[in-house]
Design an enzyme around this catalytic site. Structure first.
Site, PDB file in Angstrom:
ATOM      1  N   THR A  97       9.761   4.248  48.257  1.00 33.99           N
ATOM      2  CA  THR A  97      10.136   2.888  47.365  1.00 33.99           C
ATOM      3  C   THR A  97       8.999   2.817  46.527  1.00 33.99           C
ATOM      4  OG1 THR A  97      11.487   2.305  49.188  1.00 33.99           O
ATOM      5  CG2 THR A  97      10.854   0.758  47.219  1.00 33.99           C
ATOM      6  N   LYS A 172      17.079   0.213  43.667  1.00 38.74           N
ATOM      7  CA  LYS A 172      16.341  -0.143  45.030  1.00 38.74           C
ATOM      8  C   LYS A 172      15.772  -1.506  44.870  1.00 38.74           C
ATOM      9  CE  LYS A 172      14.697   0.876  49.051  1.00 38.74           C
ATOM     10  NZ  LYS A 172      15.357   0.672  50.280  1.00 38.74           N
ATOM     11  N   LYS A 240       5.831  -5.213  50.995  1.00 37.21           N
ATOM     12  CA  LYS A 240       5.478  -4.519  49.826  1.00 37.21           C
ATOM     13  C   LYS A 240       6.444  -4.377  48.763  1.00 37.21           C
ATOM     14  CE  LYS A 240       6.708  -0.031  50.707  1.00 37.21           C
ATOM     15  NZ  LYS A 240       7.504   0.557  49.908  1.00 37.21           N
TER      16      LYS A 240
HETATM   17  P1  NAP Z   1       5.945   4.790  57.547  1.00 35.86           P
HETATM   18  O1  NAP Z   1       6.502   5.230  58.743  1.00 35.86           O
HETATM   19  O2  NAP Z   1       4.882   3.828  57.272  1.00 35.86           O
HETATM   20  O3  NAP Z   1       5.416   6.298  56.921  1.00 35.86           O
HETATM   21  C1  NAP Z   1       4.517   6.489  55.851  1.00 35.86           C
HETATM   22  C2  NAP Z   1       4.097   7.982  55.320  1.00 35.86           C
HETATM   23  O4  NAP Z   1       3.281   7.955  54.301  1.00 35.86           O
HETATM   24  C3  NAP Z   1       3.703   8.515  56.512  1.00 35.86           C
HETATM   25  O5  NAP Z   1       3.718  10.001  56.532  1.00 35.86           O
HETATM   26  C4  NAP Z   1       2.026   8.389  56.208  1.00 35.86           C
HETATM   27  O6  NAP Z   1       1.088   9.384  56.855  1.00 35.86           O
HETATM   28  C5  NAP Z   1       2.073   8.496  54.720  1.00 35.86           C
HETATM   29  N1  NAP Z   1       0.967   8.039  53.898  1.00 35.86           N
HETATM   30  C6  NAP Z   1       0.727   6.637  53.799  1.00 35.86           C
HETATM   31  N2  NAP Z   1      -0.294   6.484  53.011  1.00 35.86           N
HETATM   32  C7  NAP Z   1      -0.818   7.850  52.796  1.00 35.86           C
HETATM   33  C8  NAP Z   1      -2.110   8.215  51.723  1.00 35.86           C
HETATM   34  N3  NAP Z   1      -2.916   7.610  51.300  1.00 35.86           N
HETATM   35  N4  NAP Z   1      -1.995   9.629  51.913  1.00 35.86           N
HETATM   36  C9  NAP Z   1      -1.138  10.417  52.372  1.00 35.86           C
HETATM   37  N5  NAP Z   1      -0.086  10.111  53.153  1.00 35.86           N
HETATM   38  C10 NAP Z   1       0.079   8.716  53.260  1.00 35.86           C
HETATM   39  O7  NAP Z   1       6.953   4.442  56.455  1.00 35.86           O
HETATM   40  P2  NAP Z   1       8.368   4.740  56.391  1.00 35.86           P
HETATM   41  O8  NAP Z   1       9.149   3.887  57.110  1.00 35.86           O
HETATM   42  O9  NAP Z   1       9.047   6.172  56.839  1.00 35.86           O
HETATM   43  O10 NAP Z   1       8.899   4.506  54.918  1.00 35.86           O
HETATM   44  C11 NAP Z   1       8.652   5.441  53.914  1.00 35.86           C
HETATM   45  C12 NAP Z   1       9.159   4.913  52.546  1.00 35.86           C
HETATM   46  O11 NAP Z   1      10.489   4.643  52.713  1.00 35.86           O
HETATM   47  C13 NAP Z   1       8.509   3.572  52.082  1.00 35.86           C
HETATM   48  O12 NAP Z   1       8.583   3.540  50.782  1.00 35.86           O
HETATM   49  C14 NAP Z   1       9.685   2.574  52.506  1.00 35.86           C
HETATM   50  O13 NAP Z   1       9.474   1.423  51.785  1.00 35.86           O
HETATM   51  C15 NAP Z   1      11.006   3.364  52.400  1.00 35.86           C
HETATM   52  N6  NAP Z   1      11.887   2.905  53.205  1.00 35.86           N
HETATM   53  C16 NAP Z   1      11.703   2.508  54.451  1.00 35.86           C
HETATM   54  C17 NAP Z   1      12.779   2.302  55.424  1.00 35.86           C
HETATM   55  C18 NAP Z   1      12.710   1.887  56.737  1.00 35.86           C
HETATM   56  O14 NAP Z   1      13.741   1.499  57.162  1.00 35.86           O
HETATM   57  N7  NAP Z   1      11.635   2.442  57.590  1.00 35.86           N
HETATM   58  C19 NAP Z   1      14.033   2.080  54.774  1.00 35.86           C
HETATM   59  C20 NAP Z   1      14.350   2.382  53.501  1.00 35.86           C
HETATM   60  C21 NAP Z   1      13.226   2.881  52.767  1.00 35.86           C
HETATM   61  P3  NAP Z   1       0.477   9.115  58.026  1.00 35.86           P
HETATM   62  O15 NAP Z   1       1.478   9.583  59.310  1.00 35.86           O
HETATM   63  O16 NAP Z   1      -0.625  10.009  58.201  1.00 35.86           O
HETATM   64  O17 NAP Z   1       0.042   7.589  58.192  1.00 35.86           O
END
Ligand code: NAP
Length: 296
Positions: A97, A172, A240
């Protein structure tokens, strides 16, 4: 199936989505900043790339599922970054996102290099990601989105084409504005009822039986009854997203007063250490804002 895919970002969503890609028979390589998460994909048959550049070099299509613009920027332009491995003819699908302005800039940056860019954020959280039933909101060249449909349908049940670069991200923003306000509204109403002495389950039964009954409220019901907010969609991501929504509304000239209020509530929740709980934990902010010594 000859298309080679790389998946970068194996967080809550990415790990589940990448598992579905490999399960459907695609040749997959994965990269994650913290290496241990990549090992779980290796057990499912994916190859592990040591750097984003190696992941891009090994693939025809690169999928990103990262926190937001900062993470995408770091993975793309950092040392041994993706951009060094993205040769002409490859496709980048950014499912993270990000604000529409960022999605458009990403496309502008890569298209002159011969890389097709699709913004494809998702609607749905951990469970739909695991089940492969996300709704995918796609922006970018329509023919490229069509070509990527079989791959996208390994992760989602439906692809909605929203328009040119950045329009998936715009969709989104509009969707998550509603999501953030609806969840905060439910929490506010439940908190009022609790302060009046109503039973939480009776209240939710009432709300769900009428015209306001919906999957979101049904999903949050057990959390509100138990007071346990185990993360499906972490609150820090909702905060965010609301920040991006306000920025987008400002650029588009749209009024989002409810979005501003919701942003302040979720931001306050972050200040109370609720970042990694589900976003329905914003309920605790209403509890803290309420009079601890009511007259009734
Ligand atoms: P998450 O669990 O916090 O995972 C974030 C990912 O980004 C991890 O692989 C993390 O690596 C990586 N990352 C963060 N900062 C980084 C950096 N500086 N350099 C390299 N890698 C980095 O997030 P998520 O829930 O999977 O969500 C991912 C995206 O989908 C977001 O944009 C979120 O808004 C969107 N989204 C989430 C949901 C939900 O329900 N969770 C639903 C719809 C959309 P590490 O493992 O090393 O930290």
């Amino acid at each position: 199936m000859t298309m080679k895919v790389a998946f970068v970002g194996l967080g809550i969503m990415g790990e589940a989505m990448a598992k579905n890609v490999v399960k459907k028979g695609y040749s997959l390589s994965v990269y994650n900043r913290s290496g241990e998460k990549a090992k779980r994909l290796e057990e499912k048959g994916a190859a592990v790339a040591g750097t984003p550049k190696d992941a891009a070099k090994a693939a025809d299509v690169v999928i990103l599922m990262l926190t937001g613009p900062e993470a995408v920027g770091e993975v793309l332009e950092g040392p041994e970054g993706l951009s060094e491995g993205l040769e002409p003819g490859k496709t980048l699908i950014n499912m993270s996102t990000v604000p529409p302005s960022y999605a458009k800039a990403l496309s502008k940056r890569l298209e002159p290099l011969g890389v097709a860019v699709i913004d494809a954020p998702v609607s749905g959280s951990r469970k739909p990601a695991e089940e492969g039933t996300l709704v995918i909101l796609a922006g970018g060249p329509e023919d490229k989105v069509k070509e990527m449909e079989p791959l996208l349908l390994t992760m989602g049940k439906k692809i909605i084409y929203c328009g040119q670069a950045g329009q998936g991200a715009s969709m989104k923003m509009a969707t998550n504005l509603l999501l953030g306000i609806m969840a905060a509204g439910l929490c506010e109403a439940v908190n009022l009822g609790q302060k009046c002495g109503l039973s939480t389950s009776t209240m939710l039964e009432t709300m769900l039986s009428g015209p306001m009954g919906c999957a979101l409220f049904e999903f949050k019901k057990p959390m509100l009854i138990s007071g346990a907010y185990s993360a499906q969609f972490p609150l820090k991501h909702m905060e965010k997203d609301l920040k991006f929504i306000i920025q987008t509304a400002d650029e588009a000239g749209a009024a989002v007063p409810g979005g501003h209020t919701a942003f302040q509530l979720y931001r306050q929740a972050l200040g109370h250490g609720l970042a990694d709980m589900d976003f329905a934990a914003v309920k605790k902010v209403f509890e803290m804002m309420s009079d601890p010594f009511p007259l009734v």
